[in-house]
Design an enzyme around this catalytic site. Sequence first.
Site, PDB file in Angstrom:
ATOM      1  N   CYS A   2    -106.124  82.421  28.843  1.00  6.78           N
ATOM      2  CA  CYS A   2    -107.537  82.117  29.055  1.00  6.78           C
ATOM      3  C   CYS A   2    -108.127  81.400  27.845  1.00  6.78           C
ATOM      4  O   CYS A   2    -107.474  81.198  26.834  1.00  6.78           O
ATOM      5  CB  CYS A   2    -108.310  83.412  29.315  1.00  6.78           C
ATOM      6  SG  CYS A   2    -107.567  84.443  30.600  1.00  6.78           S
ATOM      7  N   ARG A  49    -110.960  81.881  32.849  1.00  9.16           N
ATOM      8  CA  ARG A  49    -109.796  82.697  33.167  1.00  9.16           C
ATOM      9  C   ARG A  49    -108.699  81.952  33.907  1.00  9.16           C
ATOM     10  O   ARG A  49    -108.968  81.214  34.859  1.00  9.16           O
ATOM     11  CB  ARG A  49    -110.211  83.903  34.028  1.00  9.16           C
ATOM     12  CG  ARG A  49    -109.062  84.887  34.259  1.00  9.16           C
ATOM     13  CD  ARG A  49    -109.415  85.983  35.236  1.00  9.16           C
ATOM     14  NE  ARG A  49    -108.331  86.938  35.359  1.00  9.16           N
ATOM     15  CZ  ARG A  49    -108.122  87.730  36.388  1.00  9.16           C
ATOM     16  NH1 ARG A  49    -108.959  87.697  37.417  1.00  9.16           N
ATOM     17  NH2 ARG A  49    -107.102  88.562  36.417  1.00  9.16           N
ATOM     18  N   SER A  51    -105.769  83.396  35.982  1.00  8.23           N
ATOM     19  CA  SER A  51    -105.429  84.708  36.547  1.00  8.23           C
ATOM     20  C   SER A  51    -103.922  84.900  36.603  1.00  8.23           C
ATOM     21  O   SER A  51    -103.214  84.127  37.261  1.00  8.23           O
ATOM     22  CB  SER A  51    -106.009  84.840  37.955  1.00  8.23           C
ATOM     23  OG  SER A  51    -107.398  84.602  37.947  1.00  8.23           O
ATOM     24  N   ASN A  74    -107.780  86.905  25.479  1.00  5.27           N
ATOM     25  CA  ASN A  74    -106.812  85.869  25.831  1.00  5.27           C
ATOM     26  C   ASN A  74    -105.424  86.372  25.464  1.00  5.27           C
ATOM     27  O   ASN A  74    -105.165  86.670  24.299  1.00  5.27           O
ATOM     28  CB  ASN A  74    -107.132  84.579  25.069  1.00  5.27           C
ATOM     29  CG  ASN A  74    -106.041  83.530  25.222  1.00  5.27           C
ATOM     30  OD1 ASN A  74    -105.364  83.472  26.238  1.00  5.27           O
ATOM     31  ND2 ASN A  74    -105.873  82.701  24.211  1.00  5.27           N
ATOM     32  N   SER A 358     -89.973  80.958  27.251  1.00  5.59           N
ATOM     33  CA  SER A 358     -89.354  79.953  26.397  1.00  5.59           C
ATOM     34  C   SER A 358     -88.717  80.623  25.183  1.00  5.59           C
ATOM     35  O   SER A 358     -88.916  81.811  24.930  1.00  5.59           O
ATOM     36  CB  SER A 358     -90.408  78.923  25.964  1.00  5.59           C
ATOM     37  OG  SER A 358     -89.813  77.832  25.309  1.00  5.59           O
TER      38      SER A 358
END
Length: 624
Positions: A2, A49, A51, A74, A358
Amino acid sequence: MCGLVALLNKGHEEVKEEVVAAMADVLGHRGPDSAGTYVDGPLGLGFKRLSIVDLSNGTQPMSTIDKKYWLVFNGEIYNYLELRSWLKGKGHKFETKSDTETILHLYKEVGKDVPKYLRGMFAFILWDKEERLLFGARDHFGIKPLYWTKSARSYAFASEIKAFLENRDIEKRLNRKSFGHYLTFQYVPDPDTMFDNIYKVPAGHSFVVCDDKLTLTNYWEPSFAPDEGLSFSECVAKTREVLSESVKQHTVCDVKWGAFLSSGVDSSSIVGLLSQEERIKTFSVGFAIPGYNELEHARRTASFFGTDHYDYEISAAEYLKELPNLIWHQDEPVADPAAVALYFVARLAREHVKVVLSGEGADEFFAGYNIYREPKALEFYVNNVPDGMRKWLGKMASMLPQGVKGRGYLLRGAEPLVSRFMGNALIFSEELKADLLVSGQQYEHPKSITAELYRKAATLDDVKKMQFIDLKLWLAGNILMKADKMTMANSLELRVPFIDKKVFEWAAKIPTKFEVCNGTTKYVLRQAMQDILPSDVYRRKKLGFPVPIRVWLKNEYYKWAQELINDADISHLVNKKFVLNLLNEHRAGRADCSRQLWVILVFILWQSILLGKESASGMYSVAK
């Protein structure tokens, strides 16, 4: 994932909700799914946001039932179910299934010790209405960004700097000290930014704003503590165990997910562990130039694991076309050519998934960079040739042309580690800076950044010292900054299972003799993953992410670079004639100046886009 903002006026001046909303709107790419604001007198919170968890009930700003505490957050907390269970046992009542609500209840229980309990990536800001204080924190390693600034009227916080630039109270000024460090590192080390009076909340730090005063606290500090009593087999088995557990934790979400896949050990290890559980989607990018295209390697690895694989080949023209827009997304100049490539693979992934895993962090945690082999290579020379003789030989070597065999070895052997290693990137040496910068330009020596870090690592061997320097500087300032900004530019959440508190607690114990050995790096990790990796991946030397900037600056980009330098408003900072000479030396093949040139070119674009009045798109003609 976010975007968040917070504005706290000094005194009792009320915040205007439209100002907070405007700041948050700039971060729409970070959170396109929903938005919200909350204002309480001098305090305003804004949120965008994306989601991922508890899709229907995770709206922010979020408050406790009694409305005493308000939060914007966040990130992802991977141990939130464990914390939730513990808090329920203490009588806490939950209204949602989100990790956001867990942070609110945790604050009610433990106060400002909240970040010590969290496992994950996070940047959050919490308003305590009763105490009239603002509290926040950034995660242990700096996976998620968090910036702050102050004016005569207020303190402001945001996920990205560009949110501040919507506030007329904030002046856009170049930080001259940061510019000098940028020339060394290719990024600006924490806590400074390239903007004067705008700062990063450093990794592992929390803050409190109360009574018009901001206080930063270092709640956690990474520490390498090798256990020489461990056996090699113990190190291999435990590495596999902790990484497998971390990967499992990082797949908890309520949306489709996949993984980035290059040709190397790190991403292949993540994909291998994921593929043991289910068929996944993988994503790669490359370039149509020999030596710079890993796509075929990635395709073979994807086939080995049986993934649904997608890839994309980037042209010189489209790379350059996207560059101004991506510099806007970065906020600060980060002159790593791989940043733009990361944007393209994130764009590709977002067509199919909302979350990707990653391999960032494996090199810093498990000693993967090739430069970590240097202490062993220099050992005989340093131990058998007197200091004075080595310094004299180093001086003689400096007079030899670049490319002469043995020149670099003698130069490195002439200096102690604290003088020669400033981190994974050393772009402009102090000698080159003296030629580059205009007369009278003041700058700090990079040792002003590294000296305190070397002091903290004084008891470690040279390889562990290098790992510590890179973990504190390169990982947070370059690797994680570009990873966050380039994925969020595509509204894509990136998760990094290597960069995990529990993984680091284990990796910090592994002796160097088991990591940099047998002619390679990351040896324990390679052995831990050997039975699930293709044999060619297991043995592959560390490559990084090869981007053909060196080739393009000689050919497709030469005219563009020449015009950009000539037209740039940088004569008050650097000697243009010297920069143009670097470009011509590079084109003629007399020296590889590509990294130095890219640092300057990225800065020129950044200065026009973020400090100037130009828009990010359509600014410059590009190679056709």
